[in-house]
Design a protein around this motif. Structure first.
Motif, mmCIF file in Angstrom:
data_model
loop_
_atom_site.group_PDB
_atom_site.id
_atom_site.type_symbol
_atom_site.label_atom_id
_atom_site.label_comp_id
_atom_site.label_asym_id
_atom_site.label_seq_id
_atom_site.Cartn_x
_atom_site.Cartn_y
_atom_site.Cartn_z
ATOM 1 N N UNK A 147 0.637 -0.579 0.176
ATOM 2 C CA UNK A 147 0.054 -0.011 -0.091
ATOM 3 C C UNK A 147 0.858 1.048 0.028
ATOM 4 N N UNK A 148 1.714 1.203 1.026
ATOM 5 C CA UNK A 148 2.727 2.121 1.257
ATOM 6 C C UNK A 148 3.493 2.929 -0.322
ATOM 7 N N UNK A 149 4.163 1.808 -1.136
ATOM 8 C CA UNK A 149 4.801 2.063 -2.170
ATOM 9 C C UNK A 149 3.511 2.284 -3.407
ATOM 10 N N UNK A 150 2.406 1.984 -3.506
ATOM 11 C CA UNK A 150 1.185 1.643 -4.246
ATOM 12 C C UNK A 150 1.066 3.419 -4.275
ATOM 13 N N UNK A 151 0.959 3.686 -3.400
ATOM 14 C CA UNK A 151 0.038 5.282 -3.061
ATOM 15 C C UNK A 151 1.493 6.282 -3.151
ATOM 16 N N UNK A 152 2.755 5.750 -3.115
ATOM 17 C CA UNK A 152 3.492 7.241 -3.501
ATOM 18 C C UNK A 152 3.907 7.228 -5.553
ATOM 19 N N UNK A 153 3.644 5.940 -5.480
ATOM 20 C CA UNK A 153 3.348 5.682 -6.869
ATOM 21 C C UNK A 153 2.483 6.780 -7.854
ATOM 22 N N UNK A 163 -11.130 13.646 -13.154
ATOM 23 C CA UNK A 163 -9.804 13.372 -12.824
ATOM 24 C C UNK A 163 -9.210 11.646 -13.514
ATOM 25 N N UNK A 164 -7.782 11.943 -13.089
ATOM 26 C CA UNK A 164 -6.693 10.807 -13.365
ATOM 27 C C UNK A 164 -6.774 9.690 -12.912
ATOM 28 N N UNK A 165 -6.475 8.641 -13.923
ATOM 29 C CA UNK A 165 -6.406 6.973 -13.079
ATOM 30 C C UNK A 165 -5.703 6.707 -11.908
ATOM 31 N N UNK A 166 -4.740 8.486 -11.525
ATOM 32 C CA UNK A 166 -4.131 8.260 -10.352
ATOM 33 C C UNK A 166 -4.483 8.668 -9.050
ATOM 34 N N UNK A 167 -6.241 9.616 -9.397
ATOM 35 C CA UNK A 167 -6.779 9.318 -8.012
ATOM 36 C C UNK A 167 -7.755 8.022 -8.065
ATOM 37 N N UNK A 168 -7.464 7.036 -9.015
ATOM 38 C CA UNK A 168 -8.676 5.846 -8.620
ATOM 39 C C UNK A 168 -7.174 5.368 -7.790
ATOM 40 N N UNK A 169 -6.511 4.741 -8.919
ATOM 41 C CA UNK A 169 -5.236 4.065 -7.729
ATOM 42 C C UNK A 169 -4.995 3.794 -6.666
ATOM 43 N N UNK A 170 -5.390 5.790 -6.020
ATOM 44 C CA UNK A 170 -4.686 5.570 -4.768
ATOM 45 C C UNK A 170 -5.172 5.901 -4.163
ATOM 46 N N UNK A 171 -7.035 5.790 -4.682
ATOM 47 C CA UNK A 171 -7.913 5.770 -3.973
ATOM 48 C C UNK A 171 -8.752 4.171 -3.330
ATOM 49 N N UNK A 202 -6.000 0.653 2.752
ATOM 50 C CA UNK A 202 -5.767 0.236 4.051
ATOM 51 C C UNK A 202 -6.725 0.809 5.136
ATOM 52 N N UNK A 203 -7.495 1.188 4.924
ATOM 53 C CA UNK A 203 -8.836 1.476 5.911
ATOM 54 C C UNK A 203 -9.108 0.389 6.226
ATOM 55 N N UNK A 204 -9.046 -0.594 5.523
ATOM 56 C CA UNK A 204 -9.940 -2.395 5.194
ATOM 57 C C UNK A 204 -9.096 -2.759 6.544
ATOM 58 N N UNK A 205 -7.219 -2.689 6.444
ATOM 59 C CA UNK A 205 -6.775 -2.766 7.018
ATOM 60 C C UNK A 205 -6.556 -2.729 8.549
ATOM 61 N N UNK A 206 -6.851 -1.011 8.359
ATOM 62 C CA UNK A 206 -6.944 -0.637 9.431
ATOM 63 C C UNK A 206 -8.601 -1.041 11.019
ATOM 64 N N UNK A 207 -9.449 -1.342 9.961
ATOM 65 C CA UNK A 207 -10.627 -2.014 10.838
ATOM 66 C C UNK A 207 -10.439 -3.041 11.273
ATOM 67 N N UNK A 208 -9.700 -4.040 9.827
ATOM 68 C CA UNK A 208 -9.779 -5.140 10.399
ATOM 69 C C UNK A 208 -8.515 -6.009 12.058
#
Length: 272
Positions: A115-121, A249-257, A263-269
């Motif tokens: 998730x961290x690497x994916x967000x930065x990219x 909105x570009x592709x980066x927005x949807x990928x980042x979301x 990440x939010x799912x991991x937090x909840x779990x």
């Protein structure tokens, strides 16, 4: 004191956390039921999927279950390897690097790293916002360029195709991404919610941008009305509508979301 000929310590995983009835651990294909009151020896409650040390007697009966302190093991192993580096040199350095990489992955988990690497990219490489200037020409902005607009209120920079520095908002973006690893420094169940920080940041950023655009539109209409009356205000309103239609909105927005929601799912779990 434990007698090694009578007792055995093995490592395993928690398959059932025991919050509702007995828990269940697994090691080397064998499963053992445990009771929190009788067998659990750690200060923090058992967590599903966590690594544990399991103590069994010579007949295979479970004696105790204890959470595996990966950080302590990493520290001890690092000290051992540091001494080895001093005596053996470069081969030991390579071995130490491999151990650090392996232990870090075990400590934070592969999902958080992905998730961290994916967000930065998606924030740096992919476009978050696209302005279609003409049929053949468009201007793309990644998230950090867009944060410059939010940070400085420079909506006019969108038209010039150049965004100002991301400033404090860029710093917040990095903080939100690094909060994925908050359980490393804060040993509490609530630390898992750090993984939801990127999603919160993304939502607040896009809302802030939307409000700035709406505010700029209102100011333009008011200025036009003051200078040229209702007709000028209507023309300004039509121009702003055309601008809004040109923004997408570009592709980066949807990928980042997607990564932020993961990440939010991991937090909840993990916080349950």
């Amino acid at each position: 004191m434990t007698n090694n000929s009578t007792y055995q310590m093995i490592s395993g995983k928690i398959l059932r956390d025991g919050q509702n009835g007995n828990g269940l651990v697994s090691s080397n294909g064998e499963q053992y039921e445990f009771s929190i009151e009788k067998h659990w020896k750690s200060d923090t409650p058992p967590k599903l999927g966590a690594s544990v040390n399991i103590e069994i007697d010579s007949s295979g009966q479970l004696l105790s279950v204890q959470a595996l302190d990966i950080q302590s093991e990493m520290s001890q192993r690092f000290k051992q390897m540091s001494g080895k580096v001093q005596t053996e040199g470069l081969p030991a350095v390579k071995e130490l690097a491999q151990h650090i990489q392996k232990d870090f992955v075990a400590l934070v988990g592969i999902p958080r790293i992905v998730i961290f690497v994916g967000l930065l990219l998606s924030w740096y490489v992919l476009n978050t916002l696209v302005i279609q200037v003409s049929a053949r020409y468009s201007v793309d902005f990644n998230l950090f360029e867009l944060l410059g607009v939010v940070s400085n209120g420079g909506l006019d920079s969108l038209g010039r195709g150049k965004a100002p520095s991301s400033g404090f908002y860029g710093f917040l973006a990095w903080v939100s991404a690094l909060l994925l690893f908050m359980p490393l420094v804060w040993k509490h169940r609530l630390a898992a919610w750090g993984a939801a920080a990127p999603l919160i940041f993304m939502v607040l950023t896009m809302l802030s941008l939307w409000f700035k655009i709406r505010s700029g539109s209102s100011q333009a209409n008011s200025m036009a009305a003051g200078l040229g009356g209702d007709m000028a205000a209507q023309m300004a309103d039509q121009m702003m509508k055309a601008v809004m239609q040109a923004i997408s909105l570009g592709l980066g927005f949807y990928v980042a979301m997607a990564f932020a929601i993961a990440g939010a799912f991991i937090a909840f779990k993990e916080s349950r």
